[in-house]
Scaffold this motif. Structure first.
Motif, PDB file in Angstrom:
ATOM      1  N   HIS A 139      33.547  34.875  53.306  1.00 22.78           N
ATOM      2  CA  HIS A 139      33.913  35.717  52.174  1.00 22.78           C
ATOM      3  C   HIS A 139      32.888  35.517  51.072  1.00 22.78           C
ATOM      4  CE1 HIS A 139      36.117  36.405  48.269  1.00 22.78           C
ATOM      5  NE2 HIS A 139      36.208  37.574  48.862  1.00 22.78           N
TER       6      HIS A 139
ATOM      7  N   HIS B 211      39.729  44.092  53.450  1.00 18.93           N
ATOM      8  CA  HIS B 211      39.437  43.157  54.530  1.00 18.93           C
ATOM      9  C   HIS B 211      40.534  43.209  55.594  1.00 18.93           C
ATOM     10  CE1 HIS B 211      36.582  41.191  51.695  1.00 18.93           C
ATOM     11  NE2 HIS B 211      37.513  41.486  50.809  1.00 18.93           N
TER      12      HIS B 211
ATOM     13  N   GLU C 113      41.013  42.972  47.981  1.00 16.43           N
ATOM     14  CA  GLU C 113      40.343  41.786  47.449  1.00 16.43           C
ATOM     15  C   GLU C 113      41.288  40.824  46.736  1.00 16.43           C
ATOM     16  OE1 GLU C 113      36.977  39.482  47.223  1.00 16.43           O
ATOM     17  OE2 GLU C 113      37.145  41.464  48.168  1.00 16.43           O
TER      18      GLU C 113
ATOM     19  N   ILE D 150      39.494  36.097  58.589  1.00 13.43           N
ATOM     20  CA  ILE D 150      38.870  37.376  58.256  1.00 13.43           C
ATOM     21  C   ILE D 150      38.148  37.923  59.487  1.00 13.43           C
ATOM     22  CG2 ILE D 150      37.258  38.559  56.711  1.00 13.43           C
ATOM     23  CD1 ILE D 150      37.591  36.230  54.760  1.00 13.43           C
TER      24      ILE D 150
ATOM     25  N   SER E 269      35.250  43.540  57.175  1.00 15.50           N
ATOM     26  CA  SER E 269      35.412  43.915  55.775  1.00 15.50           C
ATOM     27  C   SER E 269      34.615  45.174  55.456  1.00 15.50           C
ATOM     28  CB  SER E 269      34.938  42.788  54.850  1.00 15.50           C
ATOM     29  OG  SER E 269      35.598  41.562  55.122  1.00 15.50           O
TER      30      SER E 269
ATOM     31  N   THR F  28      32.961  46.203  51.907  1.00 13.49           N
ATOM     32  CA  THR F  28      32.763  45.675  50.563  1.00 13.49           C
ATOM     33  C   THR F  28      31.505  46.260  49.919  1.00 13.49           C
ATOM     34  OG1 THR F  28      31.474  43.784  51.362  1.00 13.49           O
ATOM     35  CG2 THR F  28      33.869  43.483  51.158  1.00 13.49           C
TER      36      THR F  28
END
Length: 521
Positions: free
Chosen positions: A316, A324, A354, A376, A379, A381
């Protein structure tokens, strides 16, 4: 409408879109006509930042596109441009140019415009006939009453008499008059240090009251109808001179799109809906607390600046934000605290925002050690900042605080509508087409839920019994909550919503088992 009329309307909808000149030509035409972005925005019913985005390479659509093309065609007929058409920039070039375009627009003199009716100067309060960077002010410092009274003049400026009093709008940076260049910065500084953009809210309310002759109900109804465009205008004002430009209509992954016309997308916001299963023995007085300005406080959160990019893996990056796909950890504290991911029946991976991910990572850290870290998987982002909407939030908070102090319910309800509707309509909404950021909508909502969860944790750590946590602003506790939370109407305070009793007396509990020893024969 006949069948053929319906077909004609359908054909009109799917017809070719109006042609637009390249972005640099759009800007050149506007500057040749000495029009500011604000003037073009008002004519087309959009915000100045939207006009800036069009001049930076983004294209409007549908009816707005046709209107914009009509305007540009008219300007081209009056001001032929020699700029050769260029190929539209690539996505990478477009995004890289957003920040420089914003900064260039702030430095250029294209925000100076003449006023038909004088307005109060933001520096001295006296009537001014020009607006610079969106704020009414005198272009000549000698016309400003405070400047005349003090008799001071900033170093490096020319005497007032050396400057012409009539200014053209939209000069290039190298030809802009020194007075306009110099006054732009103090105007922003004065605007931000005093009531700032919050004063726009006060002016709007006063104008609405005057229009409706003091009728409070009619005024409030009118203000609530214009809450969304007014919020976008306030956002534009608070973004002036900002370091980052807002990408208002980026590419959005399918997980952020509705699966059906009336359905939802695949993002889980972790909305708490939790009630404690068992209370401590005895009867208890429970206080229902109301968390003030939940969505307003949630505007301070890590928001992705640009287009979301896909990545896979367990790491992360705290410099980025988005959504995510995670497998949440097991939660073993349901008896005393709600699950941080909310009420979810089905197990397995899910898409979270987030704030939810950061909350889980925080709770899995050594300070709390309440769960294992989430897993995770992938993602979407972008580079992020926690302060993207900070000036916007502060302006709304200042207006809210002022309204509460003055017992001004009209302004208070208007401000509430501005930030709540701003959040709720930035996704797939027909009421706000200037900003399409469903990722922001989910993130801000989730931040409000995360904030409520942290208040529940604080109550628990301070010895209160947490009874219920609901939505964004409802927390029920047993115990002396005054020693944990300050009481009031401010955004950092809570107010009492209700008091009720819950639990079972010890004698009643014995009676329920069938043991009659506690009763007299």
């Amino acid at each position: 409408m006949s069948d053929f009329d319906a077909i004609d309307a359908l054909l009109a909808d799917v017809g070719p879109q109006a042609e637009l000149p390249p972005p640099d030509v759009r800007r050149e035409l506007r500057e040749q006509a000495r029009l500011s972005k604000a003037q073009v925005a008002r004519a087309l019913g959009v915000s100045p930042s939207t006009v800036g985005a069009w001049e930076g390479g983004r294209d409007p659509s549908d009816e707005i596109r046709a209107k914009y093309a009509y305007l540009l065609d008219g300007l081209a007929a009056k001001f032929p441009t020699e700029s050769a058409p260029e190929a539209p920039p690539s996505e990478d070039e477009d995004e890289a140019g957003d920040e420089s375009e914003s900064e260039a627009g702030d430095e250029a003199g294209d925000e100076v415009e003449s006023l038909v009716a004088p307005e109060a100067c933001v520096l001295c309060g006296a009537p001014a006939t020009h607006r610079v960077a969106g704020f009414a002010q005198h272009l000549d410092p000698s016309d400003c009453r405070p400047a005349t009274a003090t008799g001071t003049q900033p170093a490096g400026t020319q005497p007032a008499g050396a400057q012409p009093k009539t200014q053209s709008t939209g000069p290039a940076p190298e030809t802009a008059p020194h007075s306009a260049q110099r006054l732009r910065s103090p105007a922003k500084r004065a605007f931000q240090e005093q009531s700032g953009p919050a004063d726009l809210i006060g002016q709007t309310v006063q104008a609405a009251l005057a229009e409706h002759r003091g009728d409070v109900e009619a005024t409030l109804a009118a203000l609530l109808k214009r809450a969304i465009p007014d919020a976008m205008r306030l956002l534009d004002e608070t973004r002036k001179g900002a370091r980052y430009d807002i990408v208002a209509h980026p590419w959005i992954p399918d997980i952020l799109r509705k699966q059906t016309s009336k359905g939802a997308d695949r993002i889980w916001e972790a909305r708490p809906k939790w009630t404690r299963h068992e209370l401590p023995p005895g009867r208890h007085e429970v206080t229902a607390l109301d968390i003030n300005g939940a969505y307003l406080s949630a505007l301070k959160t890590h928001l992705p600046l640009g287009q979301l990019e896909h990545s896979a893996g367990f790491a992360h990056d705290r410099r980025r934000a988005g959504v995510h796909l995670i497998t949440p950890p097991a939660w073993e504290h349901e008896a005393v605290l709600p699950n941080p991911i909310g009420n979810r029946d089905e197990p397995g991976p899910l898409w979270v925002t987030e704030p939810t991910l950061r909350l889980l990572l925080r709770l899995s850290g050594p300070k709390h050690a309440l769960c294992e870290p989430p897993e995770i998987h992938e993602s979407y982002t972008s580079g992020a900042t926690e302060n993207l909407l900070e000036k916007f939030r502060v302006a709304l908070k200042e207006a809210r605080d002022t309204a509460i102090a003055a017992d001004d319910e009209v302004t208070l309800e208007y401000v509430k509508a501005m930030y709540s509707k701003f959040v709720s309509t930035m996704g797939e909404s027909n009421y706000n087409r200037e900003l399409y950021r469903p990722d922001w909508m989910h993130i801000i909502r989730s931040q409000a839920f995360s904030n409520l969860w942290m208040k529940a944790l604080k109550a628990h750590d301070e010895g209160l019994t947490v009874v219920r946590a609901m939505g964004t602003d409802e927390l029920h506790v047993i115990g002396d909550w005054h020693r944990v939370f300050p009481e009031g109407r401010g955004v950092t305070e809570v107010k009492m919503k209700d008091i009720y009793t819950a639990g079972v007396d010890a004698a009643d509990a014995v009676d329920d088992t069938g043991d009659m020893s506690g009763e007299e024969e």
